[in-house]
Design a protein around this motif. Structure first.
Motif, PDB file in Angstrom:
ATOM      1  N   ILE A  67      13.336   7.743   0.171  1.00 35.36           N
ATOM      2  CA  ILE A  67      13.068   6.410   0.725  1.00 35.36           C
ATOM      3  C   ILE A  67      14.377   5.659   0.947  1.00 35.36           C
ATOM      4  CG2 ILE A  67      12.040   4.153   0.236  1.00 35.36           C
ATOM      5  CD1 ILE A  67      10.012   6.218   1.045  1.00 35.36           C
ATOM      6  N   LEU A  68      15.272   5.736  -0.033  1.00 29.93           N
ATOM      7  CA  LEU A  68      16.576   5.068   0.098  1.00 29.93           C
ATOM      8  C   LEU A  68      17.363   5.647   1.270  1.00 29.93           C
ATOM      9  CD1 LEU A  68      17.577   4.885  -3.690  1.00 29.93           C
ATOM     10  CD2 LEU A  68      16.653   3.040  -2.257  1.00 29.93           C
ATOM     11  N   MET A  69      17.357   6.972   1.387  1.00 26.27           N
ATOM     12  CA  MET A  69      18.071   7.636   2.486  1.00 26.27           C
ATOM     13  C   MET A  69      17.445   7.268   3.827  1.00 26.27           C
ATOM     14  SD  MET A  69      18.472  11.348   0.605  1.00 26.27           S
ATOM     15  CE  MET A  69      19.144  12.213   2.019  1.00 26.27           C
ATOM     16  N   ALA A  70      16.109   7.209   3.876  1.00 21.90           N
ATOM     17  CA  ALA A  70      15.425   6.870   5.127  1.00 21.90           C
ATOM     18  C   ALA A  70      15.789   5.467   5.591  1.00 21.90           C
ATOM     19  CB  ALA A  70      13.910   6.983   4.947  1.00 21.90           C
ATOM     20  N   GLU A  71      15.864   4.524   4.661  1.00 22.71           N
ATOM     21  CA  GLU A  71      16.225   3.152   5.026  1.00 22.71           C
ATOM     22  C   GLU A  71      17.647   3.098   5.582  1.00 22.71           C
ATOM     23  OE1 GLU A  71      14.525   0.600   5.350  1.00 22.71           O
ATOM     24  OE2 GLU A  71      12.723   0.813   4.130  1.00 22.71           O
ATOM     25  N   TRP A 118       7.148  11.472  10.640  1.00 25.87           N
ATOM     26  CA  TRP A 118       5.834  10.823  10.462  1.00 25.87           C
ATOM     27  C   TRP A 118       5.815   9.430  11.092  1.00 25.87           C
ATOM     28  CZ3 TRP A 118       4.709   6.515   7.184  1.00 25.87           C
ATOM     29  CH2 TRP A 118       3.355   6.196   7.125  1.00 25.87           C
ATOM     30  N   LEU A 119       6.903   8.672  10.927  1.00 27.44           N
ATOM     31  CA  LEU A 119       6.975   7.339  11.537  1.00 27.44           C
ATOM     32  C   LEU A 119       6.873   7.431  13.055  1.00 27.44           C
ATOM     33  CD1 LEU A 119       9.812   5.675   9.413  1.00 27.44           C
ATOM     34  CD2 LEU A 119       7.380   5.109   9.357  1.00 27.44           C
ATOM     35  N   TRP A 120       7.601   8.401  13.636  1.00 26.69           N
ATOM     36  CA  TRP A 120       7.574   8.569  15.094  1.00 26.69           C
ATOM     37  C   TRP A 120       6.195   9.015  15.569  1.00 26.69           C
ATOM     38  CZ3 TRP A 120       6.771  12.616  18.531  1.00 26.69           C
ATOM     39  CH2 TRP A 120       7.146  12.383  19.845  1.00 26.69           C
ATOM     40  N   VAL A 121       5.629  10.004  14.887  1.00 28.96           N
ATOM     41  CA  VAL A 121       4.306  10.519  15.264  1.00 28.96           C
ATOM     42  C   VAL A 121       3.252   9.434  15.127  1.00 28.96           C
ATOM     43  CG1 VAL A 121       2.473  12.117  14.573  1.00 28.96           C
ATOM     44  CG2 VAL A 121       4.824  12.930  14.784  1.00 28.96           C
ATOM     45  N   THR A 122       3.307   8.687  14.030  1.00 30.94           N
ATOM     46  CA  THR A 122       2.333   7.603  13.815  1.00 30.94           C
ATOM     47  C   THR A 122       2.414   6.565  14.914  1.00 30.94           C
ATOM     48  OG1 THR A 122       2.453   7.922  11.418  1.00 30.94           O
ATOM     49  CG2 THR A 122       1.555   5.836  12.193  1.00 30.94           C
ATOM     50  N   ASP A 123       3.652   6.235  15.320  1.00 29.14           N
ATOM     51  CA  ASP A 123       3.817   5.251  16.398  1.00 29.14           C
ATOM     52  C   ASP A 123       3.224   5.783  17.702  1.00 29.14           C
ATOM     53  OD1 ASP A 123       5.290   2.692  17.340  1.00 29.14           O
ATOM     54  OD2 ASP A 123       5.964   4.218  18.747  1.00 29.14           O
ATOM     55  N   GLU A 124       3.472   7.048  18.013  1.00 28.93           N
ATOM     56  CA  GLU A 124       2.919   7.640  19.234  1.00 28.93           C
ATOM     57  C   GLU A 124       1.385   7.639  19.200  1.00 28.93           C
ATOM     58  OE1 GLU A 124       4.427   8.947  22.108  1.00 28.93           O
ATOM     59  OE2 GLU A 124       6.168   7.884  21.333  1.00 28.93           O
ATOM     60  N   ILE A 169       9.481   1.206   7.702  1.00 31.64           N
ATOM     61  CA  ILE A 169       8.573   1.630   6.645  1.00 31.64           C
ATOM     62  C   ILE A 169       7.805   0.412   6.159  1.00 31.64           C
ATOM     63  CG2 ILE A 169       8.391   2.670   4.357  1.00 31.64           C
ATOM     64  CD1 ILE A 169      10.994   4.162   4.923  1.00 31.64           C
ATOM     65  N   ASP A 170       6.512   0.416   6.340  1.00 34.48           N
ATOM     66  CA  ASP A 170       5.665  -0.702   5.923  1.00 34.48           C
ATOM     67  C   ASP A 170       5.189  -0.446   4.494  1.00 34.48           C
ATOM     68  OD1 ASP A 170       3.953  -2.787   5.626  1.00 34.48           O
ATOM     69  OD2 ASP A 170       2.557  -2.224   7.226  1.00 34.48           O
ATOM     70  N   TYR A 171       5.872  -1.099   3.547  1.00 35.94           N
ATOM     71  CA  TYR A 171       5.549  -0.857   2.139  1.00 35.94           C
ATOM     72  C   TYR A 171       4.227  -1.506   1.721  1.00 35.94           C
ATOM     73  CZ  TYR A 171      10.340   0.801   1.845  1.00 35.94           C
ATOM     74  OH  TYR A 171      11.511   1.507   2.053  1.00 35.94           O
ATOM     75  N   LEU A 172       3.680  -2.349   2.582  1.00 36.88           N
ATOM     76  CA  LEU A 172       2.375  -2.953   2.278  1.00 36.88           C
ATOM     77  C   LEU A 172       1.229  -2.155   2.889  1.00 36.88           C
ATOM     78  CD1 LEU A 172       3.257  -6.734   2.865  1.00 36.88           C
ATOM     79  CD2 LEU A 172       3.241  -5.463   0.709  1.00 36.88           C
ATOM     80  N   SER A 173       1.582  -1.088   3.576  1.00 36.57           N
ATOM     81  CA  SER A 173       0.572  -0.285   4.256  1.00 36.57           C
ATOM     82  C   SER A 173      -0.095   0.683   3.275  1.00 36.57           C
ATOM     83  CB  SER A 173       1.210   0.501   5.408  1.00 36.57           C
ATOM     84  OG  SER A 173       0.337   1.499   5.878  1.00 36.57           O
ATOM     85  N   TYR A 174      -1.394   0.671   3.292  1.00 33.88           N
ATOM     86  CA  TYR A 174      -2.173   1.608   2.475  1.00 33.88           C
ATOM     87  C   TYR A 174      -1.888   3.044   2.914  1.00 33.88           C
ATOM     88  CZ  TYR A 174      -6.325   4.146   0.835  1.00 33.88           C
ATOM     89  OH  TYR A 174      -7.171   5.062   0.275  1.00 33.88           O
ATOM     90  N   ASP A 175      -1.765   3.242   4.226  1.00 39.33           N
ATOM     91  CA  ASP A 175      -1.523   4.585   4.750  1.00 39.33           C
ATOM     92  C   ASP A 175      -0.201   5.155   4.251  1.00 39.33           C
ATOM     93  OD1 ASP A 175      -3.891   4.580   6.121  1.00 39.33           O
ATOM     94  OD2 ASP A 175      -3.020   3.968   8.034  1.00 39.33           O
ATOM     95  N   PHE A 176       0.833   4.285   4.182  1.00 36.79           N
ATOM     96  CA  PHE A 176       2.140   4.773   3.744  1.00 36.79           C
ATOM     97  C   PHE A 176       2.077   5.313   2.325  1.00 36.79           C
ATOM     98  CE2 PHE A 176       6.038   3.868   1.326  1.00 36.79           C
ATOM     99  CZ  PHE A 176       6.889   4.760   1.942  1.00 36.79           C
ATOM    100  N   TRP A 177       1.469   4.544   1.430  1.00 36.89           N
ATOM    101  CA  TRP A 177       1.412   4.988   0.040  1.00 36.89           C
ATOM    102  C   TRP A 177       0.472   6.171  -0.125  1.00 36.89           C
ATOM    103  CZ3 TRP A 177       5.287   3.869  -2.676  1.00 36.89           C
ATOM    104  CH2 TRP A 177       5.979   2.666  -2.482  1.00 36.89           C
TER     105      TRP A 177
END
Length: 788
Positions: A348-352, A38-44, A368-376
């Protein structure tokens, strides 16, 4: 009520530690994979979206019909820049830029090679890259101005104010800093540390000035801003005939606008239509993420239904005490959601932990942007999805039990749920086999292309960018390099051996008037084939011994096959209205995409059209010493520039970055999918073995061998793997065949791959199931039968 709900949930988790651990670990790995993808796809998908006018900006491209198809490119004539301003009322503005490149910036003793662009004065007003200091409407008006990034300003001037400071540009002219840009984000199509006015390029290059009114030179980039993106089709209609109206009518040519929002993912045109491109990779990895998440959810559903017999009595007691089916469904789905929450937290811990390695793999700076509305929002959705998907079937299944039957112990729900479990296991292995076969085929595609004959020798070949000082001192430089004992050969050309900077049309005797073919164009001087290690098939290469070589031409094997000459040497060819004698034919060389067939190519001698010097170092085992020797000579004749070189083999390998990344990620996620499947199979096999403990004890007492008992328990799982293989094979073959269609040079999806991967999956499952079956088969039957 809530307290009771949590107590029951936690009690069940701790009571069944093994199955809980399998569920949580499987879901965690599935969620980790989904988060990373998801992080990669979102960046693209986010490329250029930070620009305020994202939807209103476009680049002017060309469709040209020749060689039996529509060919598309983005380089256009320079006069298009001014013509676009008045082409349509919806065109707010236009801008022309160079192609970007590494340039020398000097401040006192600091010399840096940094990427930047020549741009016309409208650039920052149109694209609105944020300025920290400066007015975008005026910072590029002065030809002697330069706008630099914040990080470059810090490097060059430390804590001093950079405004008004002087930067020596390309050791040719002094430019004044008029603006400071925020550093360009990594998800930008333009990547630069500085901008220099287009007017300055006109002052430095007479060639650019000559082309301001030349509609026949397709060497420039032009961009436009519309007042309304919905007007694009209207503008396309108006500008489509612009080239023909200005004399470019020897073939059908049309200008059109390619929107900024499609640059990143949809810039690969086939016969005039956008096909494939990076968007395919976005879809591919999105599907992989879904597959892995589904596999993880299937594990939960399988184990939950398999263990349902143990909870049947609990259901009966609850129903007899007044619990409704609705409450029971909520209870079981709630338990599933808690497992999902625990799994998500662990994920989340494993991803970090793995993000640094993952970023290195995909060449990005993802976080991982923990302040992002989209992430949550995505995280909450993932918890709900996995929780409800994983828990729904067990919840509805368990809550359907009749209390009388469960309390009497007459219901055998574990066996009644075997059919759904079998279907889920088949789906799991089907997905896993699909991913494994895809990994093998993509790997074979990479190896096929890498094993192609390049047509030249990459070893010990380096290239250095050209400069005015090198142009003035080239003969001295070449002589001293050859005399140094560190170099075998030297040449210069308009492009490096690993890239194509120019394409042109060529005429030959007998060519049909309606046939137009693009030829790769190499402008060089002497010793090109010697330096590159290219084989001369007919005739000779350019040589100082022949004064007529400045009006001669050399072609490659692909060009000879196209032209169809039996005795090519001495043939007169027509280039740009000038007659040139064909003196040689060289072997085909892969300069552009390694996935494409080699294009027809011709070489000419033109010392004024040079962009790079190529040096072949001696293969004497002293590479570092040879580089130091070459560096000292370049520093002598090109002192303003730091010695910056590129190895040809390294540059060539960069052509595989995307497909290598695809193959590596597909491999990693495929094995993770198999691992998750294996976890589920381990839990299911363990439970099945426990269920059949007494049966195994009886068979053992009656004389059954351990091997026969293991085979008996493994048989059912083997059937499931084989069914998954049979269902997955045609689907996988079709998807891979469609994926490989993008490559003219491609492997066939060979049949042997499928049975090999299927056999691996079968052996993998048998090892897991056999291990659990063997544990039960080796147990003392007296223990399992003592209660009978």
């Amino acid at each position: 009520m809530l307290k009771n709900f949590l107590k029951i949930t936690l009690r069940n988790l701790f009571k069944n530690k093994l199955y809980s651990a399998i569920n949580i670990l499987g879901l965690s790995i599935g969620i980790v994979c989904s988060i990373l993808i998801w992080l990669w796809v979102t960046d693209e998908l986010s490329f250029d979206k930070f620009l305020p006018k994202y939807k209103r900006l476009s680049q002017v491209w060309v469709h040209a019909t020749f060689d039996g198809k529509i060919n598309t490119w983005q380089s256009i004539p320079l006069p298009t820049y001014e013509a676009m301003k008045t082409a349509h009322s919806s065109v707010v503005n236009s801008v022309v830029t160079g192609w970007g490149g590494e340039r020398l910036l000097t401040v006192e003793d600091t010399r840096l090679i940094k990427p930047g662009y020549y741009v016309s004065e409208e650039f920052l007003e149109m694209f609105e890259y944020p300025l920290i200091v400066g007015d975008p409407a005026v910072v590029l008006d002065d030809p002697y101005s330069i706008v630099i990034s914040q990080s470059l300003a810090q490097t060059l001037f430390q804590n001093e104010s950079p405004l008004g400071k002087v930067i020596r540009f390309e050791d040719q002219v002094n430019l004044n800093v008029t603006g400071i840009l925020k550093d360009v984000p990594g998800n930008s199509s333009f990547e630069f540390d500085f901008l220099v006015p287009w007017k300055q390029r006109e002052m430095l290059s007479e060639w650019v000035v000559r082309n301001k009114t030349n509609w026949g030179n397709y060497s420039f980039q032009v961009f436009v801003e519309l007042d309304d993106e919905s007007k694009k089709k209207e503008v396309d209609q108006v500008i489509s005939t612009m080239l023909a109206e200005n004399g470019e009518d020897d073939m059908p040519r049309e200008l059109f606008l390619h929107p900024l929002e499609r640059w990143r993912l949809h810039s690969n045109f086939i016969n005039g239509v956008t096909k494939e491109g990076r968007n395919d990779h976005v879809r591919l990895f999105s599907v992989i993420a879904i597959f892995i998440l589904v596999i993880a959810c299937i594990n939960f559903m399988n184990l939950a239904t398999a263990r349902s017999e143990r909870r049947a009595r609990e259901v009966g007691i609850r129903k007899s005490l007044g619990s409704t089916r609705k409450y029971l469904i909520l209870q079981f789905i709630g338990e599933s959601l808690i497992i999902s929450i625990i799994s998500f937290t662990l994920a989340i811990l494993m991803a970090e932990l793995v993000l640094p390695a993952y970023n290195n793999l995909v060449d990005k700076q993802l976080f991982i942007d923990y302040l992002s509305y989209d992430f949550w929002l995505i995280g909450f959705g993932m918890i709900l999805l996995t929780g409800i998907l994983s828990g729904s079937y067990p919840a509805f299944y368990l809550s359907s039990f009749r209390p009388v039957e469960t309390l009497k112990g007459t219901i055998k729900v574990g066996k009644g749920a075997t059919s759904p479990r079998k279907v889920l296991v088949v789906i799991q292995f089907g997905f896993s086999i699909l991913l494994l076969v895809s990994t093998v085929v993509i790997f074979r595609q990479i190896e096929l292309v890498k094993d192609r004959d390049l047509g030249y020798d990459q070893s010990n070949l380096i290239s250095v960018d050209y400069s005015d000082e090198l142009a003035e001192n080239y003969d001295l430089l070449k002589t001293q390099l050859l005399q140094s004992g560190a170099v075998e050969a030297v040449t210069r050309s308009n492009s490096r051996i690993t890239s194509i900077n120019s394409n042109n049309f060529l005429s030959w005797p007998g060519k049909p008037d309606n046939l137009k073919v693009i030829f790769t164009t190499i402008s060089t001087e002497y010793d090109y084939t010697k330096t590159m290690g290219i084989k001369v098939l007919h005739g000779r290469d350019f040589s100082k011994e022949f004064t007529t070589d400045t009006s001669s031409i050399v072609i490659n094997k692909a060009a000879l096959e196209l032209i169809g000459l039996e005795d090519p040497i001495g043939t007169t060819l027509d280039l740009w209205g000038e007659k040139r004698q064909l003196i040689g034919v060289v072997d085909d060389v892969i300069m552009g995409s390694p996935y494409q067939a080699v294009k027809p190519m011709f070489m000419i001698v033109n010392p004024d059209w040079i962009n790079a010097i190529t040096v072949r170092l001696k293969n004497n085992g002293a590479l570092n010493q040879n580089l130091k020797t070459v560096e000292a000579i370049f520093d002598k004749y090109n002192p303003a520039y730091p010695f910056d070189y590129q190895f040809a083999d390294v540059e060539f390998q960069r052509k595989f970055d995307t497909i290598n990344m695809t193959q590596r990620l597909a491999t990693i996620f495929s094995f993770l999918a198999i691992f998750i499947t294996g976890l589920g199979l381990f839990g299911l096999a363990s439970f099945t073995a426990e269920q059949r403990t007494k049966e195994i004890g009886i068979r053992k007492v009656l004389g059954a061998s351990i091997v026969s008992l293991i085979a008996l328990m493994s048989k059912d799982f083997s059937k499931l793997v084989l069914i998954g293989f049979l269902i997955s094979t045609p689907f996988t073959w079709y998807l891979l065949d469609q994926y490989l269609e993008r490559y003219p040079i491609r492997v066939d999806v060979q049949f042997w791959v499928f049975p090999v991967v299927g056999l691996i999956a079968l052996v993998f499952s048998l090892l897991i199931v056999g291990n659990q079956a063997g544990r039960v088969a080796r147990a003392n039957p007296a223990r399992s039968l003592r209660d009978e």
